[in-house]
Design an enzyme around this catalytic site. Structure first.
Site, PDB file in Angstrom:
ATOM      1  N   SER A  63      50.622  45.373  35.007  1.00 60.31           N
ATOM      2  CA  SER A  63      49.812  44.255  35.491  1.00 60.31           C
ATOM      3  C   SER A  63      48.313  44.522  35.472  1.00 60.31           C
ATOM      4  O   SER A  63      47.523  43.620  35.791  1.00 60.31           O
ATOM      5  CB  SER A  63      50.241  43.862  36.909  1.00 60.31           C
ATOM      6  OG  SER A  63      51.407  43.066  36.869  1.00 60.31           O
ATOM      7  N   LYS A  66      46.275  42.018  33.681  1.00 56.19           N
ATOM      8  CA  LYS A  66      45.706  40.823  34.297  1.00 56.19           C
ATOM      9  C   LYS A  66      44.206  40.948  34.530  1.00 56.19           C
ATOM     10  O   LYS A  66      43.530  39.929  34.768  1.00 56.19           O
ATOM     11  CB  LYS A  66      46.435  40.523  35.597  1.00 56.19           C
ATOM     12  CG  LYS A  66      47.916  40.151  35.426  1.00 56.19           C
ATOM     13  CD  LYS A  66      48.542  39.761  36.749  1.00 56.19           C
ATOM     14  CE  LYS A  66      49.990  39.327  36.589  1.00 56.19           C
ATOM     15  NZ  LYS A  66      50.935  40.465  36.514  1.00 56.19           N
ATOM     16  N   SER A 126      49.186  38.803  42.019  1.00 53.99           N
ATOM     17  CA  SER A 126      49.615  39.345  40.724  1.00 53.99           C
ATOM     18  C   SER A 126      50.673  38.458  40.072  1.00 53.99           C
ATOM     19  O   SER A 126      51.645  38.936  39.481  1.00 53.99           O
ATOM     20  CB  SER A 126      50.154  40.781  40.874  1.00 53.99           C
ATOM     21  OG  SER A 126      50.221  41.421  39.619  1.00 53.99           O
ATOM     22  N   LYS A 229      42.986  46.243  41.118  1.00 50.43           N
ATOM     23  CA  LYS A 229      44.277  45.688  40.734  1.00 50.43           C
ATOM     24  C   LYS A 229      45.332  46.781  40.677  1.00 50.43           C
ATOM     25  O   LYS A 229      45.037  47.926  40.328  1.00 50.43           O
ATOM     26  CB  LYS A 229      44.163  45.029  39.346  1.00 50.43           C
ATOM     27  CG  LYS A 229      45.380  44.252  38.912  1.00 50.43           C
ATOM     28  CD  LYS A 229      45.476  42.924  39.633  1.00 50.43           C
ATOM     29  CE  LYS A 229      46.794  42.205  39.326  1.00 50.43           C
ATOM     30  NZ  LYS A 229      47.987  42.883  39.886  1.00 50.43           N
TER      31      LYS A 229
END
Length: 388
Positions: A63, A66, A126, A229
């Site tokens: 992720s 992202k 997320s 993140k």
């Protein structure tokens, strides 16, 4: 005559621009060896790597993908092509039910969702569903958005990064490196400060469901973490990109392939603690500073102010700031005309006689050629100066 002038100029500048104090030896221990497939710690302002393991090794970003999704969409907002108030129609492909065993913000097909809500769903929760919804709205299709992601990766110099989707679920051909992700983090903080502020939000509620930011260091009161993140897939392991500040210093840590959520936080915290403990970010010269002034011959003015084009930042071992020396060196004897911004020499920053950075010394203003009489007078002055 030229040689005499340059020798005098360099000596004069060394004596007047030096701000060195009494120096003592600086000892910086080796960075810690930590458990993860790869990691890197960089200074945000300088990009200097302070600690690393497999920093340029291609790994599964999960992720952390992202981050690029948010960056591309943010650039489209910045360019005025979309706005955060736009209502995004949720397609079947972006439906939350398509992601049963992964993170999502629980958007429903056929509804309209403000782009800002999708941003929060992307960054805080997320949401894989939010990633697809943003991609389809910004670029018209998920595949077109992925092309934009790869184009931006190239523009940002992410040489070991390739994207195949906007969410980071395991996919053949999806890869990045700790260093590339750290560079992307730099770009987000630098280019999209309004978007970056979302990364510090600890929770977000949508569709009656409250979810909490998986970056546990946001709640760690022992340091000032304000983003960025986390990521996880079975193949990638646990990953995390983190940025924190201490005084005027900002560091970015990226950890990829840790064994658990607690481990990625522990490794990230140890990296950040190491950087803040043993290094300083200093800015000895700003873009609007006058570094020195110099005599200019044959011009409509006799004195020219000199400086640098951009703010100067240096990453130094803690304590070395007191040893910093700035020396001005000229390329040539200065004769008009000289354009504003023209390079006329260098500012060389040294610690213990070792060069740590050299930057162009540029004219802060324009000097035009003087009148014929002025040039004749200066010609005689130069001649006499050379004799002396």
């Amino acid at each position: 005559m030229m040689r005499n002038f340059l020798r005098r100029a360099t000596l004069w500048c060394t004596l007047t621009v030096t701000f060195c104090a009494y120096s003592t030896p600086t000892i910086v221990p080796d960075p810690p060896a930590l458990a993860a497939k790869g990691y890197v710690l960089i200074d945000y302002n300088t990009g200097q790597v302070l600690a690393e393991k497999n920093a340029n090794t291609k790994l599964n970003p999960a992720s952390l993908t992202k981050l690029m999704t948010a960056y591309v969409a943010g650039q489209e907002v910045k360019a005025g092509n979309v706005t955060l108030n736009d209502q995004v129609l949720i397609s079947k492909k972006a439906w939350a039910k398509n992601f049963p065993d992964s993170s999502k913000m629980f958007i429903e097909v056929g509804t309209k969702v403000p782009l800002m809500d999708l941003y929060r769903g992307l960054i805080v929760q997320s949401g894989n569903d939010a990633s697809v919804a943003i991609a389809e709205y910004v670029a018209g299709s998920e595949s077109a958005f992925v092309n934009m992601m790869n184009s931006w990766a190239e523009k940002l110099g992410l040489e070991n990064t390739a994207y195949t989707n906007p969410h980071g679920l395991d996919s053949r051909g999806l890869y990045s490196t700790p260093l590339d992700i750290a560079k992307l983090g730099q770009a987000i903080i630098r280019d999209l400060p309004d978007i970056y502020s979302l990364y510090s939000e600890t929770s977000y509620t949508y569709n009656g469901i409250t979810q909490y930011n998986r970056n546990g260091l946001l709640r760690d009161r022992s340091m000032n973490v304000d983003g960025m993140k986390t990521g996880y897939t079975r193949k990638a392991g646990y990953s995390m990109a983190t940025s924190a500040t201490f005084g005027n210093m900002r560091l970015i840590a990226v950890v990829m392939g840790a064994e658990s959520a607690k481990s990625r936080e522990s490794v990230s915290k140890q990296l950040l603690s190491y950087g803040f403990r043993f290094f300083d970010t200093v800015s000895p010269t700003k873009a609007n500073d006058v570094v020195t002034s110099v005599r200019v011959w044959m011009g409509d003015k006799d004195q020219l102010s000199l400086g640098v084009s951009d703010d100067i930042y240096l990453t130094l071992p803690r304590g070395d700031a007191d040893k910093l020396v700035a020396q001005v060196e000229f390329d040539r004897e200065l004769v008009a005309p000289i354009a504003k911004g023209e390079k006329v020499g260098s500012v060389v920053y040294k610690v213990d006689d070792e060069t740590v950075l050299a930057k162009d010394l540029v004219a802060k203003s324009e000097i035009k050629q003087g009148s014929i009489i002025k040039r004749i007078i200066d010609w005689f002055k130069r001649l006499i100066s050379g004799w002396l």
